[in-house]
Scaffold this motif. Structure first.
Motif, PDB file in Angstrom:
ATOM      1  N   UNK A 183       0.848  -1.199   0.000  1.00  0.00           N
ATOM      2  CA  UNK A 183       0.000   0.000   0.000  1.00  0.00           C
ATOM      3  C   UNK A 183       0.880   1.244   0.000  1.00  0.00           C
ATOM      4  N   UNK A 184       0.288   2.362  -0.443  1.00  0.00           N
ATOM      5  CA  UNK A 184       1.034   3.613  -0.565  1.00  0.00           C
ATOM      6  C   UNK A 184       0.381   4.701   0.282  1.00  0.00           C
ATOM      7  N   UNK A 185      -0.019   4.338   1.438  1.00  0.00           N
ATOM      8  CA  UNK A 185      -0.681   5.200   2.405  1.00  0.00           C
ATOM      9  C   UNK A 185      -1.004   4.320   3.597  1.00  0.00           C
ATOM     10  N   UNK A 186      -2.236   4.382   4.043  1.00  0.00           N
ATOM     11  CA  UNK A 186      -2.655   3.513   5.132  1.00  0.00           C
ATOM     12  C   UNK A 186      -2.572   2.051   4.705  1.00  0.00           C
ATOM     13  N   UNK A 187      -1.949   1.219   5.555  1.00  0.00           N
ATOM     14  CA  UNK A 187      -1.858  -0.215   5.288  1.00  0.00           C
ATOM     15  C   UNK A 187      -3.158  -0.865   5.747  1.00  0.00           C
ATOM     16  N   UNK A 188      -3.861  -1.491   4.826  1.00  0.00           N
ATOM     17  CA  UNK A 188      -5.170  -2.062   5.124  1.00  0.00           C
ATOM     18  C   UNK A 188      -5.044  -3.510   5.578  1.00  0.00           C
ATOM     19  N   UNK A 200      -3.421   3.674  -4.899  1.00  0.00           N
ATOM     20  CA  UNK A 200      -3.229   3.593  -3.453  1.00  0.00           C
ATOM     21  C   UNK A 200      -2.646   2.269  -2.979  1.00  0.00           C
ATOM     22  N   UNK A 201      -2.587   1.274  -3.857  1.00  0.00           N
ATOM     23  CA  UNK A 201      -2.037  -0.020  -3.474  1.00  0.00           C
ATOM     24  C   UNK A 201      -1.470  -0.742  -4.673  1.00  0.00           C
ATOM     25  N   UNK A 202      -0.691  -1.799  -4.409  1.00  0.00           N
ATOM     26  CA  UNK A 202      -0.163  -2.634  -5.472  1.00  0.00           C
ATOM     27  C   UNK A 202       1.047  -2.030  -6.157  1.00  0.00           C
TER      28      UNK A 202
END
Length: 369
Positions: free
Chosen positions: A196-201, A302-304
């Protein structure tokens, strides 16, 4: 049965194994490459492969590998069914869910094999659109609007291929609950989790009525191990999944399972490397996209490890991607995903200096076009 052409795989096959090889491949969807010796060097506890019997593995996966996968997710190892990559995971799920007149609910755009495998199982496809004007947003309402009385499975891919869009866990839980009331299981494809490129979900594992698929290929960057898994709390369905896999491929390779077990025991270190490369490269890609504003637009993922830009003038990207391949930089044209003006750029596999050189070539080509 004639399946539709797998345009993405055809593109990759044509160039991946070219001679001379492509200098910088940005068309793939994995993290940084691992050599076998690098994997075996992690942790100082490498498996003793020379004494491994090259027989069959259990149909549902060996105990050690299922335990290693379960430990990463914090679940009972009995919930884990090992497969030959995420593709087999999806196929066995379709097999056990399929029925006459049934359909599967898929995002569009999506990984092209989803639709092809649904067709192979004689399932219809109902789609929900992820629109660039909405930031490729994924919401429960989109999925539910596409479900009808013949739906046998609904699919969410988060982080999404090719856009990198995400669906937070609370939204996944709401969707799974609503689908459960209609008797439709939810498949959550998490092969790019936890990049992720912000909050880790958090993973969707443990949500009622949600089946989670993962693999070694994307976030863990080892596609050559051909290991995937299904995590499903439903014991009856797991039994049917193992039976289906027994018919498809009988079992996995004990050699590959041993290597995957070692990798999963050191999953945190492997993901940390992938995250570091992806973070550095996303910063380079963000600066590049600002420089070519007016020619290309995008939604920052935001992810990947994938970005999905498009030409502002909506021209088809394939001719430009072909020209870039001739310059040694491989990018996947958007027609592989049914959206010709887009392109898919994988920014997870190359070191930052390699990506910077590729972006320089792309910048020059865009300004020449």
């Amino acid at each position: 049965m004639d399946l539709p052409p797998f345009r993405l795989n055809q593109w990759l096959d044509h160039f991946d194994f070219a001679d001379p090889p492509i200098a910088c491949n940005l068309a793939g969807s994995t993290g940084p490459r691992w050599l076998l010796r690098e994997l075996l060097a992690i942790g100082g506890d490498a498996p003793a492969l020379d004494g491994l019997a090259l027989g069959y593995a259990p149909a549902g996966g060996g105990k050690a590998l299922r335990e290693a996968i379960a430990a990463v997710y914090g679940v009972d190892p009995d919930w884990v069914v090992v497969t030959n990559g995420a593709s087999e995971a999806f196929s066995v799920l379709l097999c056990v869910c399929a029925r006459e007149g049934g359909n599967v609910v898929l995002p569009t755009p999506a990984y092209p094999a989803f639709g092809g495998m649904a067709q192979a199982w004689r399932l219809g496809v109902r789609s929900y659109a992820l629109r660039r004007e909405e930031g490729f947003r994924q919401s429960p309402g989109q999925v539910l609007a596409a479900v009808d009385g013949n739906s046998v499975l609904a699919v969410v891919n988060t982080p999404h291929n090719p856009s990198g869009a995400i669906m937070p866990r609370d939204a996944v839980a709401a969707l799974a609950g609503a689908l459960g009331e209609r008797g439709v299981p939810l498949l959550v494809d998490e092969v790019f989790h936890p990049i992720y490129h912000g909050e880790v979900l958090p993973s969707a594992v443990g949500i009622g009525n949600a089946i989670v698929v993962g693999d070694m290929s994307k976030a863990l960057s080892m596609p050559g191990l051909r290991i995937g898994w299904i995590i499903d709390a439903d014991a009856r369905r797991r039994e049917r999944l193992v039976t289906a896999r027994s018919y498809f491929s009988l079992s996995g390779s004990p050699l590959l399972e041993a290597l995957a077990t070692h990798a999963m025991r050191h999953q945190a270190a492997i993901v940390a490397r992938a995250q570091s490369v992806a973070t550095a490269n996303l910063a380079l890609l963000t600066a590049f996209m600002a420089e070519v504003d007016g020619i290309l637009s995008w939604v920052p993922p935001p992810g990947g490890v994938l970005a999905y830009p498009w030409f502002d003038d909506l021209r088809a990207s394939r001719p430009w991607c072909e020209a870039m391949a001739a310059r040694g930089v491989l990018i996947a044209p958007g027609d592989c995903f049914g959206q010709a003006e887009h392109m898919r750029i994988g920014f997870g596999a190359r070191e930052p200096d390699e990506l910077a050189a590729a972006l320089d070539a792309m910048r020059s080509a865009l300004h020449e076009a």
